[in-house]
Design a protein around this motif. Sequence first.
Motif, PDB file in Angstrom:
ATOM      1  N   ARG A   1       0.880  -1.065   0.081  1.00  0.00           N
ATOM      2  CA  ARG A   1      -0.018  -0.029   0.000  1.00  0.00           C
ATOM      3  C   ARG A   1       0.901   1.301   0.118  1.00  0.00           C
ATOM      4  NH1 ARG A   1      -4.674   1.429   4.530  1.00  0.00           N
ATOM      5  NH2 ARG A   1      -5.507   3.421   3.657  1.00  0.00           N
ATOM      6  N   ARG A   2       0.520   2.161  -0.947  1.00  0.00           N
ATOM      7  CA  ARG A   2       1.171   3.589  -0.877  1.00  0.00           C
ATOM      8  C   ARG A   2       1.295   4.365   0.335  1.00  0.00           C
ATOM      9  NH1 ARG A   2       3.562   6.092  -5.095  1.00  0.00           N
ATOM     10  NH2 ARG A   2       3.735   8.536  -4.773  1.00  0.00           N
ATOM     11  N   ILE A   3       2.341   4.926   0.789  1.00  0.00           N
ATOM     12  CA  ILE A   3       2.262   5.678   2.021  1.00  0.00           C
ATOM     13  C   ILE A   3       1.939   7.073   1.593  1.00  0.00           C
ATOM     14  CG2 ILE A   3       3.651   6.612   3.854  1.00  0.00           C
ATOM     15  CD1 ILE A   3       5.303   3.921   3.718  1.00  0.00           C
ATOM     16  N   ASN A   4       1.064   7.591   2.402  1.00  0.00           N
ATOM     17  CA  ASN A   4       0.881   9.155   1.972  1.00  0.00           C
ATOM     18  C   ASN A   4       1.905  10.142   2.376  1.00  0.00           C
ATOM     19  OD1 ASN A   4      -0.320  11.588   1.418  1.00  0.00           O
ATOM     20  ND2 ASN A   4      -1.777  11.608   3.217  1.00  0.00           N
ATOM     21  N   ASP A   5       2.711  10.849   1.303  1.00  0.00           N
ATOM     22  CA  ASP A   5       3.980  11.427   1.846  1.00  0.00           C
ATOM     23  C   ASP A   5       3.667  12.953   1.906  1.00  0.00           C
ATOM     24  OD1 ASP A   5       5.583   9.404   1.941  1.00  0.00           O
ATOM     25  OD2 ASP A   5       6.211   9.422  -0.298  1.00  0.00           O
ATOM     26  N   CYS A   6       2.025  13.290   1.927  1.00  0.00           N
ATOM     27  CA  CYS A   6       1.733  14.567   1.993  1.00  0.00           C
ATOM     28  C   CYS A   6       2.235  15.167   3.574  1.00  0.00           C
ATOM     29  CB  CYS A   6       0.550  15.014   1.640  1.00  0.00           C
ATOM     30  SG  CYS A   6       0.137  14.923   0.259  1.00  0.00           S
ATOM     31  N   PRO A   7       2.865  16.444   3.389  1.00  0.00           N
ATOM     32  CA  PRO A   7       3.104  16.866   4.928  1.00  0.00           C
ATOM     33  C   PRO A   7       2.066  17.320   5.779  1.00  0.00           C
ATOM     34  CG  PRO A   7       3.689  18.702   3.441  1.00  0.00           C
ATOM     35  CD  PRO A   7       3.179  17.332   2.532  1.00  0.00           C
ATOM     36  N   ALA A   8       2.308  17.270   6.968  1.00  0.00           N
ATOM     37  CA  ALA A   8       1.115  17.924   7.767  1.00  0.00           C
ATOM     38  C   ALA A   8       1.041  19.387   7.707  1.00  0.00           C
ATOM     39  CB  ALA A   8       1.454  17.679   9.297  1.00  0.00           C
ATOM     40  N   CYS A   9      -0.225  19.860   6.901  1.00  0.00           N
ATOM     41  CA  CYS A   9      -0.555  21.269   6.454  1.00  0.00           C
ATOM     42  C   CYS A   9      -1.413  21.645   7.230  1.00  0.00           C
ATOM     43  CB  CYS A   9      -0.795  21.270   5.132  1.00  0.00           C
ATOM     44  SG  CYS A   9      -0.960  22.787   4.375  1.00  0.00           S
ATOM     45  N   LEU A  10      -1.356  22.429   8.283  1.00  0.00           N
ATOM     46  CA  LEU A  10      -2.370  22.753   9.246  1.00  0.00           C
ATOM     47  C   LEU A  10      -2.860  24.088   9.157  1.00  0.00           C
ATOM     48  CD1 LEU A  10      -0.904  21.188  12.475  1.00  0.00           C
ATOM     49  CD2 LEU A  10      -2.345  20.090  10.776  1.00  0.00           C
ATOM     50  N   PRO A  11      -4.180  24.314   9.082  1.00  0.00           N
ATOM     51  CA  PRO A  11      -4.706  25.735   9.046  1.00  0.00           C
ATOM     52  C   PRO A  11      -4.430  26.382  10.398  1.00  0.00           C
ATOM     53  CG  PRO A  11      -6.365  24.158   9.063  1.00  0.00           C
ATOM     54  CD  PRO A  11      -5.337  23.473   9.245  1.00  0.00           C
ATOM     55  N   TYR A  12      -4.985  27.652  10.346  1.00  0.00           N
ATOM     56  CA  TYR A  12      -4.656  28.655  11.589  1.00  0.00           C
ATOM     57  C   TYR A  12      -5.700  27.979  12.665  1.00  0.00           C
ATOM     58  CZ  TYR A  12      -4.779  32.680  14.649  1.00  0.00           C
ATOM     59  OH  TYR A  12      -4.336  33.456  15.395  1.00  0.00           O
ATOM     60  N   GLU A  13      -6.785  27.470  12.284  1.00  0.00           N
ATOM     61  CA  GLU A  13      -7.740  27.056  13.594  1.00  0.00           C
ATOM     62  C   GLU A  13      -7.731  25.625  14.130  1.00  0.00           C
ATOM     63  OE1 GLU A  13      -8.659  27.882  10.535  1.00  0.00           O
ATOM     64  OE2 GLU A  13      -9.220  30.117  10.651  1.00  0.00           O
ATOM     65  N   GLN A  14      -6.616  24.922  13.462  1.00  0.00           N
ATOM     66  CA  GLN A  14      -6.406  23.524  13.797  1.00  0.00           C
ATOM     67  C   GLN A  14      -5.867  23.646  15.212  1.00  0.00           C
ATOM     68  OE1 GLN A  14      -6.710  21.174  11.735  1.00  0.00           O
ATOM     69  NE2 GLN A  14      -5.914  19.574  12.949  1.00  0.00           N
ATOM     70  N   PRO A  15      -6.132  22.479  15.968  1.00  0.00           N
ATOM     71  CA  PRO A  15      -5.728  22.509  17.473  1.00  0.00           C
ATOM     72  C   PRO A  15      -4.104  22.146  17.452  1.00  0.00           C
ATOM     73  CG  PRO A  15      -7.548  21.022  16.836  1.00  0.00           C
ATOM     74  CD  PRO A  15      -7.322  21.666  15.698  1.00  0.00           C
ATOM     75  N   PHE A  16      -3.485  22.426  18.593  1.00  0.00           N
ATOM     76  CA  PHE A  16      -2.100  22.287  18.630  1.00  0.00           C
ATOM     77  C   PHE A  16      -1.606  20.834  18.188  1.00  0.00           C
ATOM     78  CE2 PHE A  16       1.303  21.703  21.860  1.00  0.00           C
ATOM     79  CZ  PHE A  16       2.188  22.137  21.117  1.00  0.00           C
ATOM     80  N   GLN A  17      -0.567  20.730  17.667  1.00  0.00           N
ATOM     81  CA  GLN A  17       0.260  19.489  17.617  1.00  0.00           C
ATOM     82  C   GLN A  17       1.842  19.926  18.030  1.00  0.00           C
ATOM     83  OE1 GLN A  17      -0.231  17.198  14.110  1.00  0.00           O
ATOM     84  NE2 GLN A  17      -2.403  17.636  14.100  1.00  0.00           N
ATOM     85  N   GLU A  18       2.181  18.944  19.252  1.00  0.00           N
ATOM     86  CA  GLU A  18       3.771  19.263  19.285  1.00  0.00           C
ATOM     87  C   GLU A  18       4.508  18.553  18.325  1.00  0.00           C
ATOM     88  OE1 GLU A  18       4.473  17.345  23.058  1.00  0.00           O
ATOM     89  OE2 GLU A  18       3.180  18.485  24.347  1.00  0.00           O
ATOM     90  N   CYS A  19       5.613  19.098  18.337  1.00  0.00           N
ATOM     91  CA  CYS A  19       6.753  18.571  17.337  1.00  0.00           C
ATOM     92  C   CYS A  19       7.864  19.070  17.740  1.00  0.00           C
ATOM     93  CB  CYS A  19       6.211  18.968  15.746  1.00  0.00           C
ATOM     94  SG  CYS A  19       6.476  20.855  15.298  1.00  0.00           S
ATOM     95  N   THR A  20       9.234  18.414  17.178  1.00  0.00           N
ATOM     96  CA  THR A  20      10.460  18.973  17.573  1.00  0.00           C
ATOM     97  C   THR A  20      11.175  18.927  16.144  1.00  0.00           C
ATOM     98  OG1 THR A  20      10.324  18.425  19.788  1.00  0.00           O
ATOM     99  CG2 THR A  20      12.623  18.920  18.723  1.00  0.00           C
ATOM    100  N   LYS A  21      11.915  19.970  15.353  1.00  0.00           N
ATOM    101  CA  LYS A  21      12.408  19.974  14.438  1.00  0.00           C
ATOM    102  C   LYS A  21      13.736  20.699  14.408  1.00  0.00           C
ATOM    103  CE  LYS A  21       8.924  17.722  12.461  1.00  0.00           C
ATOM    104  NZ  LYS A  21       9.056  16.410  11.857  1.00  0.00           N
ATOM    105  N   ARG A  22      14.578  20.372  13.311  1.00  0.00           N
ATOM    106  CA  ARG A  22      16.005  21.130  13.293  1.00  0.00           C
ATOM    107  C   ARG A  22      15.843  22.274  12.628  1.00  0.00           C
ATOM    108  NH1 ARG A  22      20.042  17.348  10.388  1.00  0.00           N
ATOM    109  NH2 ARG A  22      21.675  19.194  11.202  1.00  0.00           N
ATOM    110  N   PHE A  23      14.871  22.738  11.942  1.00  0.00           N
ATOM    111  CA  PHE A  23      15.148  24.066  11.188  1.00  0.00           C
ATOM    112  C   PHE A  23      13.547  24.676  11.279  1.00  0.00           C
ATOM    113  CE2 PHE A  23      18.570  21.709   9.502  1.00  0.00           C
ATOM    114  CZ  PHE A  23      19.564  22.420   9.720  1.00  0.00           C
ATOM    115  N   ARG A  24      13.505  25.937  11.191  1.00  0.00           N
ATOM    116  CA  ARG A  24      12.172  26.753  10.904  1.00  0.00           C
ATOM    117  C   ARG A  24      12.477  27.611   9.759  1.00  0.00           C
ATOM    118  NH1 ARG A  24      10.859  31.677  11.609  1.00  0.00           N
ATOM    119  NH2 ARG A  24       8.618  32.122  11.731  1.00  0.00           N
TER     120      ARG A  24
END
Length: 567
Positions: free
Chosen positions: A440-463
Amino acid sequence: MLNRYGIIVLTIVPVVTVSAITTCLSSDNQRVEVVDANRQLCCNGVHAKVLKNGDEQKCCEVIHHDSGTVKRQVYNSRTSFCCGGVLYHLQPSKNYAKPKCCGDMVLLNQTTEFCCGNKTYKRSPQHHQCFETDTKSFTIRSDEKVCSIYSKNRTEVKVYTRAQVKRNGSDCCGLTLYDQNDLFCFKEELWPYGSLPAECGPAHTVHDQTKTVCCQDTGKLIPIPESHAKYHNINPNYRCFKGRLFDGDIKDIFQYEGVVVPKHFKPCGSEYYDPSFSRGKVFCCNGTVNYARSDMDVRCCGNELIDNTEHNCCNDRKLPKSQGCCGNSIYDKYKSDLQCCGMQLYNNSYLCCRPYSGLEIPTLKRKRNDNTCCGKTTFHPLEGDCCGGKVYEKLAQKNQKCNGNGEVVNVTMLQPKLKDIRHQLNNSRDIGSEKPKRQRRINDCPACLPYEQPFQECTKRFRYQIYVRKIEAKPLITKVHVLLLEPSFMRKTKMVLKTSGKCKCFKPDTVYNLYSNRNLKEKIKVSKIFQSKFTERDMLFEVKGNFGDFRREHICKVERFYKPFVP
């Protein structure tokens, strides 16, 4: 109303239209005629303003040069044109685009000729257009640039040649040419990027807010002292009180006694700072107060802050990201084959061997036949095994292995039972006869969240902050054309971000904050690549409004040396 006989009587009042009534002398100058100026024209007699075919009539004061007399003559504005006392007849076969007077001449086609100083010119590279001031008019070439200012009740003009435009730029600031990529103009003065020009006091004196502070009541300019706190992408809050300068972020005005320092402030060298600074981040770096925006990834380096996405720090010295620090040495991480081992630089002819416990400093070992470290010693995997920081002969040949505690233990060989062998044979299948299942193909679309979307925690190296210019969505791939806005050194860089599958969450003409582990700077600055992939492991948060506002809880934690777990 009703009369005495009970009959209704209606009174009709005529409506009279008021006309612009005036008088006009007849063509034979013998009598005066009444004229309705809305419908009639007085021109050596009374004439209709509009003919039956809809053409408009006008009056021309024709000068007869032989006799020197002036005679008023009516003419059809569609077939004739009056200019400077001369009546010109237009050819019906030609379509004239609004004829125009030029002195005593007429311009019939303004697309091929123009008027300048009551003279007509054919449009050409030598006579491209007319420039007019309150005192003079002149033509300029197509490759020339005119700068002008109005001062002391007159207009000053300066004309620049093609060579000057090419050398200095094509934009005017007062009478000076400049290039907008290098400087900007404010109040007819040129300023370098990074300065903050503003007007001060009743005289509207222009000054740079990064160098002087304005006392608005008196118009006095006070230089900012050199030993002040440092600000990174955030404006200082200097204020003027009774001709004295103070920092509004660390001091306040006491109503009667002047400037005081609040009790909850902390000392930093000879300054004080508010640890609960509400406009961003505050740091005390070697006795110097530094301020930065809340969303910046910064740390102290010497007595100033550095942006972790743009610089490294080596012994309190700011370095570009392409350079690394090893002890007291600085090296280029991308152009050289050097690496850091503890406090020493080494090339690929050495091995950097770290102790098993991790508490001691690593040591360098020259490569010979051995190509692998085992604690502080070296070995070749074909000749031995490493366990607990020590090298042993091949453990498998002695029925031994290394356990999780770094200890060598014996391996007990168990004889399989006959019933276990039969059970495995009965449950085995002919794998070759089965068709492999399609993965089954994996969905490679990134997490694209609108302004009203509830908060999701994440840690990344760059902004990064990106502006989505255009989206190409196809069944197997989505290309997003973006313009980089932040970091500042990558501003105005165009890139194409690609991902597998058809992603529908992006919106064009929208700003996003992109959090990723991908180093786009290395692609652009080093490899000169302006394309990059992004997948479901990347996070995008929509920015709301035109001023870069976004939800505070939508700020991912940025750790430069973060290593993501990949299952």
